[in-house]
Motif scaffolding. Structure first.
Motif, PDB file in Angstrom:
ATOM      1  N   LEU A  39       0.838  -1.207   0.000  1.00 35.46           N
ATOM      2  CA  LEU A  39       0.000   0.000   0.000  1.00 35.46           C
ATOM      3  C   LEU A  39       0.872   1.256   0.000  1.00 35.46           C
ATOM      4  CD1 LEU A  39      -3.038   0.895   0.214  1.00 35.46           C
ATOM      5  CD2 LEU A  39      -2.515   1.338   2.633  1.00 35.46           C
ATOM      6  N   PRO A  40       0.746   2.110  -1.012  1.00 34.52           N
ATOM      7  CA  PRO A  40       1.545   3.335  -1.045  1.00 34.52           C
ATOM      8  C   PRO A  40       1.115   4.327   0.032  1.00 34.52           C
ATOM      9  CG  PRO A  40       0.766   2.741  -3.248  1.00 34.52           C
ATOM     10  CD  PRO A  40       0.009   1.895  -2.270  1.00 34.52           C
ATOM     11  N   ALA A  41       2.054   5.136   0.463  1.00 36.83           N
ATOM     12  CA  ALA A  41       1.785   6.123   1.504  1.00 36.83           C
ATOM     13  C   ALA A  41       0.720   7.122   1.093  1.00 36.83           C
ATOM     14  CB  ALA A  41       3.079   6.857   1.859  1.00 36.83           C
ATOM     15  N   GLN A 190      -3.814  -8.757  -0.942  1.00 38.13           N
ATOM     16  CA  GLN A 190      -4.641  -8.697  -2.153  1.00 38.13           C
ATOM     17  C   GLN A 190      -4.247  -7.545  -3.087  1.00 38.13           C
ATOM     18  OE1 GLN A 190      -5.754  -8.905   0.991  1.00 38.13           O
ATOM     19  NE2 GLN A 190      -6.645 -10.957   1.075  1.00 38.13           N
ATOM     20  N   TYR A 191      -3.949  -6.389  -2.523  1.00 43.27           N
ATOM     21  CA  TYR A 191      -3.566  -5.257  -3.378  1.00 43.27           C
ATOM     22  C   TYR A 191      -2.227  -5.520  -4.049  1.00 43.27           C
ATOM     23  CZ  TYR A 191      -1.922  -0.673  -4.825  1.00 43.27           C
ATOM     24  OH  TYR A 191      -1.408   0.375  -5.556  1.00 43.27           O
ATOM     25  N   ASP A 192      -1.281  -6.064  -3.319  1.00 43.08           N
ATOM     26  CA  ASP A 192       0.031  -6.369  -3.882  1.00 43.08           C
ATOM     27  C   ASP A 192      -0.095  -7.365  -5.030  1.00 43.08           C
ATOM     28  OD1 ASP A 192       3.154  -6.379  -3.331  1.00 43.08           O
ATOM     29  OD2 ASP A 192       2.571  -8.481  -3.500  1.00 43.08           O
ATOM     30  N   VAL A 193      -0.884  -8.403  -4.820  1.00 38.40           N
ATOM     31  CA  VAL A 193      -1.055  -9.429  -5.854  1.00 38.40           C
ATOM     32  C   VAL A 193      -1.696  -8.842  -7.104  1.00 38.40           C
ATOM     33  CG1 VAL A 193      -2.296 -11.565  -6.417  1.00 38.40           C
ATOM     34  CG2 VAL A 193      -1.148 -11.337  -4.196  1.00 38.40           C
ATOM     35  N   ALA A 194      -2.760  -8.049  -6.922  1.00 39.88           N
ATOM     36  CA  ALA A 194      -3.452  -7.463  -8.075  1.00 39.88           C
ATOM     37  C   ALA A 194      -2.564  -6.469  -8.807  1.00 39.88           C
ATOM     38  CB  ALA A 194      -4.741  -6.783  -7.607  1.00 39.88           C
ATOM     39  N   SER A 195      -1.778  -5.699  -8.068  1.00 38.72           N
ATOM     40  CA  SER A 195      -0.895  -4.718  -8.703  1.00 38.72           C
ATOM     41  C   SER A 195       0.197  -5.401  -9.509  1.00 38.72           C
ATOM     42  CB  SER A 195      -0.271  -3.815  -7.639  1.00 38.72           C
ATOM     43  OG  SER A 195      -1.249  -3.044  -6.980  1.00 38.72           O
TER      44      SER A 195
END
Length: 406
Positions: A39-41, A190-195
């Motif tokens: 997740l980006p800052a 989940q966000y890391d995988v999708a990105s």
């Protein structure tokens, strides 16, 4: 005289009763630590995750959390847990070679071998001092480290929905007091995988953020329903940020020297390699310098700000791609689509991680300057009121966020 004696006895009785009913010092809060991988800052406060925005608005938000080098999942999650740099705790990459232990591959059986892990993770620190910990998928938590496993832990299962993960945390909080954990961690990838699959701004990545945010809302609702708002400190952070990499942005090591001159351990945002015997000078002459879109160093000469290069698990030469590029070899398949990636230098803006917190220990509406992720361990130990193990962190940057900053 009898009247005076009875009066004195009555006064003493009232004093004793008053002492017995005086509120004891507050018990240490329970700490829930949530990691949103990648997740980006810039996301907290942006409107893309309303539940996370609420945590940031009500409690504490840092400008960003500075990740450690390398900006990869396992090294940084274990740094968050120990307060040690990857160079010190030994998880220097997601995949590692060791002359004694062999090959370490994250999320495989080798990652459950405690011999790979140096330092003392916060769950071991807590349990060594009489507390109970519970971990949901946190990298490193499946191994016995420093003589401890979390009392409650689960093997990683990427198919387990976010809601089910949250419900397990809440179920642990429903345990009887003698069995209830004081530290609970939750990992959401989940966000890391999708990105990685489709880019950090893809529909899949946006949907992942929405799913995770709904999980955070479910968690906060569950805490509120249990009357735990003033007894649980909730920290939501990330291990690193994310950057999109166009498919065409590749530079090839074997355009600079023959592929058979080197043993390459990894390619991508970082390329790590060892020269073949007798070809050390050739490899160093070709690689150790600045190139278009990347730079290579002898490991001992890596940028000092990275605190990296002493661990024997790091090969002799490390190359780092510029933001938005990959270092590659011609023999490897080449992607034809945009992908989100991390593993870039920790000072790159895109690698900045997120930090938010809310709960009885935190002030309201605080905006902190950026601080280093090795400091999170010191914060956790302070919130849990335990003595920290040796670490590289410092509580000082976080004191302005705490109600008790003594």
């Amino acid at each position: 005289m009898a009247f005076l004696l009875r009066g004195a006895l009555l006064a003493l009785l009232l004093l004793v009763q008053g002492c017995a009913t005086t509120r004891a010092p507050d018990a240490a809060p329970t700490v829930v630590l949530v990691s949103i991988d990648g997740l980006p800052a810039a996301v907290p406060g942006s409107g893309r995750m309303p539940a996370l925005d609420g945590i940031a608005r009500e409690g504490v938000q840092a400008a960003w959390l500075q990740p450690s080098y390398p900006t990869l999942t396992f090294p940084n999650h274990y740094t968050l847990a120990t307060g040690l740099r990857p160079d010190r705790h030994g998880i220097v990459n997601n995949n590692i070679n060791d002359p004694v232990l062999g090959r370490y591959v994250s999320k495989q059986a080798s990652a459950r071998d405690g011999r790979w892990y140096g330092g003392e993770p916060i769950w071991a620190t807590l349990q060594r001092q009489g507390g109970i910990a519970a971990t949901m998928f946190w990298p490193g938590s499946e191994a016995e480290i420093a003589g401890q496993r979390p009392r409650y832990w689960t093997p990683f299962d990427g198919s387990l929905p976010v809601d089910a993960r949250v419900d397990q945390l809440l179920a642990w909080l429903d345990l009887p007091p003698a069995q209830r954990p004081r530290l609970l961690t939750l990992y959401m990838e989940q966000y890391d995988v999708a990105s990685h699959a489709s880019g950090m701004h893809s529909l899949q990545a946006v949907q992942a953020l929405s799913t995770i945010d709904a999980g955070l809302a479910r968690l906060r609702d569950g805490l509120h329903a249990r009357g735990l708002d003033d007894r649980v400190d909730l920290i939501v952070l990330s291990d690193h940020g994310m950057a999109d990499v166009p498919a065409a942005n590749l530079v090839f090591l074997d355009d600079l020297l023959p592929a058979d001159a080197m043993q390459v351990e990894s390619v991508g945002q970082m390329a790590w390699l060892t020269a073949k015997p007798g070809r050390e000078a050739e490899v160093e002459r070709a690689l150790v310098r600045r190139h278009d879109h990347f730079e290579c160093w002898r490991k001992a000469d890596a940028p000092p700000a990275w605190h990296f290069g002493r661990n024997p698990r790091i090969p002799p030469i490390i190359c780092q791609a510029d933001d938005g590029w990959r270092v590659w070899l011609h023999r490897y398949p080449v992607s034809t689509v945009l992908k989100g990636e991390h593993g870039f230098a920790p000072e790159d803006v895109g690698m900045r991680a997120a930090f938010t917190a809310v709960g009885p220990s935190f002030r309201n509406g605080v905006r902190l300057p950026a601080f280093d992720n090795v400091d999170v361990y010191a914060l956790l130990a302070r919130l849990l009121r335990i003595t920290p193990a040796a670490n590289d962190g410092d509580i000082a940057p976080l004191l302005p966020a705490l109600k008790d900053s003594r």
